[in-house]
Write an enzyme that holds these catalytic residues in place. Structure first.
Site, PDB file in Angstrom:
ATOM      1  N   PHE A 194     -17.423 -10.062   8.721  1.00  0.00           N
ATOM      2  CA  PHE A 194     -16.893 -10.296   8.062  1.00  0.00           C
ATOM      3  C   PHE A 194     -17.362 -10.201   6.184  1.00  0.00           C
ATOM      4  O   PHE A 194     -17.997 -11.616   6.046  1.00  0.00           O
ATOM      5  CB  PHE A 194     -15.502 -11.280   7.677  1.00  0.00           C
ATOM      6  CG  PHE A 194     -14.231 -11.245   6.670  1.00  0.00           C
ATOM      7  CD1 PHE A 194     -13.584  -9.990   6.326  1.00  0.00           C
ATOM      8  CD2 PHE A 194     -14.305 -12.020   5.654  1.00  0.00           C
ATOM      9  CE1 PHE A 194     -13.277  -9.886   5.097  1.00  0.00           C
ATOM     10  CE2 PHE A 194     -13.664 -11.874   4.748  1.00  0.00           C
ATOM     11  CZ  PHE A 194     -12.760 -11.472   4.290  1.00  0.00           C
ATOM     12  N   ALA A 195     -17.689  -8.986   5.895  1.00  0.00           N
ATOM     13  CA  ALA A 195     -18.045  -9.404   4.399  1.00  0.00           C
ATOM     14  C   ALA A 195     -16.663 -10.243   3.072  1.00  0.00           C
ATOM     15  O   ALA A 195     -15.973  -8.914   2.768  1.00  0.00           O
ATOM     16  CB  ALA A 195     -19.107  -8.332   3.500  1.00  0.00           C
ATOM     17  N   TYR A 238     -10.882   2.413   4.845  1.00  0.00           N
ATOM     18  CA  TYR A 238      -9.243   2.532   3.938  1.00  0.00           C
ATOM     19  C   TYR A 238      -9.856   1.381   3.378  1.00  0.00           C
ATOM     20  O   TYR A 238     -10.889   0.039   3.090  1.00  0.00           O
ATOM     21  CB  TYR A 238      -8.785   1.738   4.857  1.00  0.00           C
ATOM     22  CG  TYR A 238      -7.277   1.143   3.949  1.00  0.00           C
ATOM     23  CD1 TYR A 238      -5.816   2.701   4.262  1.00  0.00           C
ATOM     24  CD2 TYR A 238      -7.006   0.171   3.901  1.00  0.00           C
ATOM     25  CE1 TYR A 238      -5.041   2.299   3.344  1.00  0.00           C
ATOM     26  CE2 TYR A 238      -5.543   0.473   3.209  1.00  0.00           C
ATOM     27  CZ  TYR A 238      -4.756   0.865   3.458  1.00  0.00           C
ATOM     28  OH  TYR A 238      -3.688   1.603   2.313  1.00  0.00           O
ATOM     29  N   ASN A 289      -9.513  -0.241  -0.652  1.00  0.00           N
ATOM     30  CA  ASN A 289      -8.159  -0.591  -1.939  1.00  0.00           C
ATOM     31  C   ASN A 289      -8.992   0.291  -3.064  1.00  0.00           C
ATOM     32  O   ASN A 289      -8.208   0.077  -4.383  1.00  0.00           O
ATOM     33  CB  ASN A 289      -7.422  -1.998  -1.849  1.00  0.00           C
ATOM     34  CG  ASN A 289      -6.983  -1.900  -1.190  1.00  0.00           C
ATOM     35  OD1 ASN A 289      -5.503  -2.081  -1.601  1.00  0.00           O
ATOM     36  ND2 ASN A 289      -6.951  -3.545  -0.697  1.00  0.00           N
ATOM     37  N   SER A 322       0.712  -0.802  -0.028  1.00  0.00           N
ATOM     38  CA  SER A 322       0.141   0.066  -0.132  1.00  0.00           C
ATOM     39  C   SER A 322       0.936   1.585   0.024  1.00  0.00           C
ATOM     40  O   SER A 322       0.310   2.215  -0.119  1.00  0.00           O
ATOM     41  CB  SER A 322      -0.753  -0.053   0.843  1.00  0.00           C
ATOM     42  OG  SER A 322      -2.351  -0.766   0.878  1.00  0.00           O
TER      43      SER A 322
END
Length: 389
Positions: A134-135, A177, A179, A71
């Site tokens: 969590f997806a 955050y 991506n 990142s």
């Protein structure tokens, strides 16, 4: 000849900076396979490495080695976008949909929101929500990732997967955050200029600064020599397994995390950026202004902003991905920088333990370089740069 000179410099400098030497040795003792570090400060340049280049071999990591920066790529991408804003090619507060109408983006999402992670767009590697659920997104952990280590992803594929999921929040109302924001940033760079992202990166940053060790790999799994090896540990049917993650297809992260670089190139880039050589002063100030909703993360436009307990400021964007971690820190004037690479080994660490070990490593180094070795200084919030970005 160049490598032999690096070895001599490392050895001589190690005698002068024993605390830096000790810090990287402790990093290896914590479970990393290897570490390479470069520090520029008022005492000059120090370079060193510890651990091994490859498991089972005695050689140390090369101090001029190339590595995957994860990142940390986002700071390069944000700088390209802001350079195009300075040229008048992009509007920082223009709707991203103006440049990418084919994706049907919410018209409230601006270019700025992509860079500062306030768009609300789902993170294609998966999202962890406040309640702990969590997806999932693309295969990003454990055996699922290993089985897809060499799969080629298209940017459009990543974006459309993310847009098929519910937004985390209305644009501009919160921070998360993702991506996906930086893959969208890459796409709008290409749409606005008519050139490939790699071409614009070379035109605006790599060639002007002479960053010959920095490359855009695309879908190539190779890391140019010289380089250390990074390893990925995971559990399969209750058993720990280790794979060499040096060769992997980085298209899974695209402009959110695919670059390969060196500690010297990261120093040159970050020092130039912080000292105002790449951006006009108003845009650099925008880049270094944290969004209020980013809370303890204090995220601006492709940068984390951290206050030390001695009243100073450091800026950074680290990176982590399968087998690798990158460090890039600097002072606002660019006069002091810390750049480095860590490679994971075969220590049996789950994701939480791995993230904890990485955070401890960063704290040790930041404390020594920016806070005179004082404990409790400049620890800040952990980057949300998990092994997938």
């Amino acid at each position: 000849m160049r490598e032999s000179l690096r070895t001599i410099t490392d050895s001589a400098a190690g005698q002068d900076r024993p605390k830096l030497r000790k810090a990287i040795e402790e990093i290896v003792e914590a479970g990393f396979a290897g570490a390479q570090l470069r520090v520029h400060d008022e005492r000059g340049e120090w370079v060193g490495s510890a651990g091994v280049r490859k498991l089972g071999e005695p050689a140390k990591p090369p101090t001029n080695g190339r590595f995957r920066i994860g990142s940390t790529t986002k700071t390069f991408t944000a700088t390209v976008v802001l350079r195009l804003v300075a040229e008048g090619t992009l509007g920082l507060d223009a709707p991203a949909d103006d440049y990418l109408p084919e994706y049907g983006l919410d018209r409230r999402i601006t270019v700025r929101m992509l860079l500062q992670h306030t768009s609300g767009v789902f993170n294609f590697v998966g999202e962890v929500y406040d309640d702990g659920t969590f997806a999932p997104g693309i295969p990003a952990i454990d055996k699922e990732w290993v089985d897809n280590q060499f799969h080629t992803y298209q940017d459009e594929e990543l974006v459309r997967l993310a847009l098929s999921k519910p937004a985390r929040f209305a644009p501009g109302t919160d921070w998360s955050y993702s991506n996906t924001n930086y893959v969208l940033a890459k796409l709008l760079i290409e749409k606005a200029t008519g050139h490939r992202y790699a071409e614009e990166l070379r035109r605006l940053i790599l060639r002007p600064l002479g960053l010959s060790g920095t490359t855009v790999p695309g879908a190539s799994p190779e890391v140019p020599e010289p380089h250390a090896h990074g390893y990925y540990q995971y559990q399969d049917a209750g058993q720990w397994k280790t794979v060499d993650a040096t060769r992997q297809n980085p298209s899974v992260l695209s402009a959110a995390g695919d670059l390969i670089s060196t500690t010297e190139d990261l120093h040159t880039f970050f020092s130039a950026l912080m000292s105002g050589k790449l951006l006009p002063a108003p845009l650099l100030a925008e880049m270094r202004t944290p969004h209020p909703q980013s809370g303890d993360y204090r995220y601006g436009l492709g940068l984390f902003v951290e206050e030390t307990d001695r009243g100073g400021t450091i800026l950074h964007h680290n990176g982590g991905l399968w087998g690798w971690a990158a460090l890039m820190y600097g002072t606002p004037d660019g006069g002091r920088t810390l750049t480095g690479s860590l490679t994971f080994g075969d220590a049996e660490l789950d994701l939480a333990a791995m993230a904890g070990a990485l955070e401890q490593a960063k704290r040790r180094l930041v404390k020594e370089v920016f806070c005179g070795g004082r404990a409790g200084s400049a620890d800040g919030a952990a980057d949300p740069t998990q092994p997938t970005g």
